[in-house]
Design an enzyme around this catalytic site. Structure first.
Site, PDB file in Angstrom:
ATOM      1  N   HIS A 188       0.827  -1.208   0.000  1.00 23.09           N
ATOM      2  CA  HIS A 188       0.000   0.000   0.000  1.00 23.09           C
ATOM      3  C   HIS A 188       0.863   1.259   0.000  1.00 23.09           C
ATOM      4  O   HIS A 188       0.470   2.295  -0.538  1.00 23.09           O
ATOM      5  CB  HIS A 188      -0.938  -0.010   1.214  1.00 23.09           C
ATOM      6  N   GLU A 427     -12.836  -8.407  -5.269  1.00 26.68           N
ATOM      7  CA  GLU A 427     -11.400  -8.642  -5.068  1.00 26.68           C
ATOM      8  C   GLU A 427     -11.115 -10.021  -4.484  1.00 26.68           C
ATOM      9  O   GLU A 427     -10.000 -10.285  -4.052  1.00 26.68           O
ATOM     10  CB  GLU A 427     -10.797  -7.540  -4.187  1.00 26.68           C
ATOM     11  N   ASP A 451      -5.772  -7.001  -4.782  1.00 28.61           N
ATOM     12  CA  ASP A 451      -6.111  -8.146  -3.942  1.00 28.61           C
ATOM     13  C   ASP A 451      -6.618  -9.318  -4.764  1.00 28.61           C
ATOM     14  O   ASP A 451      -6.364 -10.481  -4.422  1.00 28.61           O
ATOM     15  CB  ASP A 451      -7.158  -7.748  -2.897  1.00 28.61           C
ATOM     16  N   CYS A 498     -10.484  -0.285 -10.037  1.00 29.19           N
ATOM     17  CA  CYS A 498      -9.782   0.729  -9.250  1.00 29.19           C
ATOM     18  C   CYS A 498      -8.418   0.252  -8.762  1.00 29.19           C
ATOM     19  O   CYS A 498      -7.699   0.973  -8.082  1.00 29.19           O
ATOM     20  CB  CYS A 498     -10.620   1.192  -8.061  1.00 29.19           C
TER      21      CYS A 498
END
Length: 536
Positions: A188, A427, A451, A498
């Protein structure tokens, strides 16, 4: 000149001064003092300087990242006023005739050890805060305190590791590049660096002697040059010039619609992590926000953000988008995004554990607070809500039920809100396989390819040793994208992407061909992707 090969994370070139993030511990020795009153005054002065410094950091963070992210500095400032801590330092100076540095260091050790020995995870985490404020006082006592380099000239930030919360709080206007020892291309923190459009490399063995030296970073190759020779500097300057020329060419795409040469429109949104990112969304001409990662409102705090605090943040973003769509993802905490006050149990495999919607459905008070804040903000803009990490139909139905309860509460209290679009993140492979049924329950899908790839390929994306095995272009991943798009369209629902794959220019044509309706990327990738779509 030193040439150090690292691993490329975010492309781009930077030349500047190295700023070491995190200082070496101050070496403290015990010495006897005769004038204890004078020594105690030294301590009080250093403590006051530390408090003033923290207040300045709080005010700066308040302007740049908002109240919620800034509060860690306010909490540390308040901890400086703790009566037990200060009595311990003062008593040690006055009764043992020791120097202030030693009294602070011993108090820090004693208090931090006391917190570490507690069973409660929240209080265990306070040991870090105690050491932090103690080191800040010690730096003022010893004269080793440095000015915050991020306040002045832009720097190349050097760190062993950067957490997502540290990264999000940094002033991106003061950073030329990130250089770290620990970090994965799919972490992240790497995603945030990309969203900030700042060159980043990792797997660099950090040398503290580099602090203050001139360096050049090649984000495309992962190369770091310390005290670069003129030939290297010129090469880097040439690369920077080409990058600037490309940026100017891309600026020509501002204000244009995102359509293929054949006339098919694709919605092009941006991903953000906090309210300060809205400026970048507008500057890069995104058509809306396709992913607001609200977990960063919870990180680096000592308590849960209130409904009012969340409402103010969502309202600010919605109003500044002036009618453009704002998709707010509900709390996605867990795995590598941890906040101690959640008191989550230690898990052997946190990526597969208690996170995201699973926390929200088992801690409904936390979830309901966020849903109320989102609904209240919906009265001020074009807001949609999106639930992450869905694997079963009942999870969506339960989340919708709680949303309806929140609406009922607000109606009973006479508080205005609008009906919001409801979406879910796809995901997990489970969500892919039942996506036709899920589409009947919601208004849209947004595919989180980071993910989805992790769970499909059974690869921990935080493990940098597995980067070679992490293939976002894997045929199984692409087949899943196609299945989700077809199932969503069969129920007349729109579907976006996204995850990082949305910004992969090599796949833009393929994604459009699959029928994707929306792409949400880091703000800096909006114009490159618009250009790529126009050339299809």
């Amino acid at each position: 000149m030193e040439c150090v090969q690292g691993k490329a994370i975010v492309g781009g070139t930077a030349i500047g001064t190295v700023c070491l993030h995190g200082q070496a511990p101050v070496d403290v020795k015990r010495s006897r003092v005769e004038d204890t009153e004078r020594e105690n005054e030294r301590y009080k002065k250093a403590r006051a300087q530390a408090a003033e410094e923290l207040q300045q950091l709080y005010e700066k963070a308040l302007q740049e990242v908002g109240e919620i992210n800034a509060q860690i500095f306010e909490v540390h400032r308040m901890m400086l006023e703790d009566e037990d801590y200060n009595n311990s330092v003062t008593n040690m100076i006055m009764e043992q005739n020791v120097n202030a540095e030693y009294a602070v260091a011993m108090t820090s050790d004693n208090f931090s050890r006391m917190f570490e020995d507690m069973e409660d995870e929240y209080f265990k985490a306070r040991s870090v805060d105690i050491r932090d404020i103690s080191e800040r006082i010690l730096m003022h006592l010893t004269g080793t305190a440095k000015e915050n380099k991020l306040q002045g000239d832009k720097v190349i930030l050097l760190a062993e590791e950067l957490t997502p919360s540290e990264t999000i709080q940094m002033d991106k206007d003061a950073i030329l590049a990130f250089v770290t020892h620990v970090g994965s291309a799919n972490s992240h923190t790497a995603i945030l660096a990309r969203s900030m459009n700042i060159p980043a490399i990792t797997e660099i063995s950090i040398n503290r002697d580099w602090d203050g030296k001139t360096a050049a970073v090649d984000g495309a190759t992962g190369m770091l040059y310390i005290d670069p020779e003129e030939e290297i500097l010129q090469k880097m300057r040439d690369q920077m010039k080409k990058e600037e020329e490309r940026k100017l060419l891309l600026d020509a795409w501002k204000g244009k619609e995102t359509v293929t040469s054949g006339g098919r429109r694709v919605e092009l949104y941006a991903n953000i992590g906090n309210e300060s990112d809205v400026a970048s969304v507008l500057t890069n001409d995104a058509e809306g926000v396709g992913l607001f990662r609200t977990e960063f409102l919870y990180l680096e705090r000592t308590e849960f953000p209130t409904e009012q605090e969340q409402f103010q943040t969502y309202k600010y973003v919605a109003e500044n988008l002036a009618g453009k769509k704002l998709v707010i993802r509900t709390l996605d905490i867990g795995a590598d995004k941890q906040a101690d006050y959640f008191e989550l149990e230690k898990e052997e495999n946190p990526a597969m554990g208690m996170r995201a919607i699973r926390i929200c459905l088992t801690r409904k008070d936390i979830f309901k607070t966020q849903l109320r804040a989102i609904l209240r903000a919906s009265a001020f803009g074009n807001i949609s809500v999106m639930f992450p990490m869905i694997a079963s139909l009942w999870e969506v139905q339960e989340a919708k039920k709680l949303l309806e309860e929140a609406k009922g509460e607000l109606s009973a209290e006479g508080i205005a809100y609008k009906d919001v679009e409801i979406g879910i993140m796809i995901e997990t492979p489970a969500a892919v396989m039942i996506s036709r049924e899920l589409a009947k329950e919601v208004d849209f899908f947004s595919i989180g390819t980071n993910d989805l790839t992790q769970y499909t390929l059974a690869i921990d994306r935080q493990n940098q040793k597995l980067d070679a095995f992490y293939d976002a272009h894997h045929p199984a991943v692409l087949a899943m994208l196609q299945m989700v798009i077809e199932n969503a369209h069969a129920e007349k629902k729109w579907v976006g992407i996204c995850g990082e794959l949305a910004a992969d220019e090599k796949l833009t044509g393929k994604l459009v061909e699959m029928g994707v309706d929306e792409l949400s990327v880091s703000p800096g990738m909006v114009l490159p992707i618009r250009k790529a779509i126009a050339e299809i």
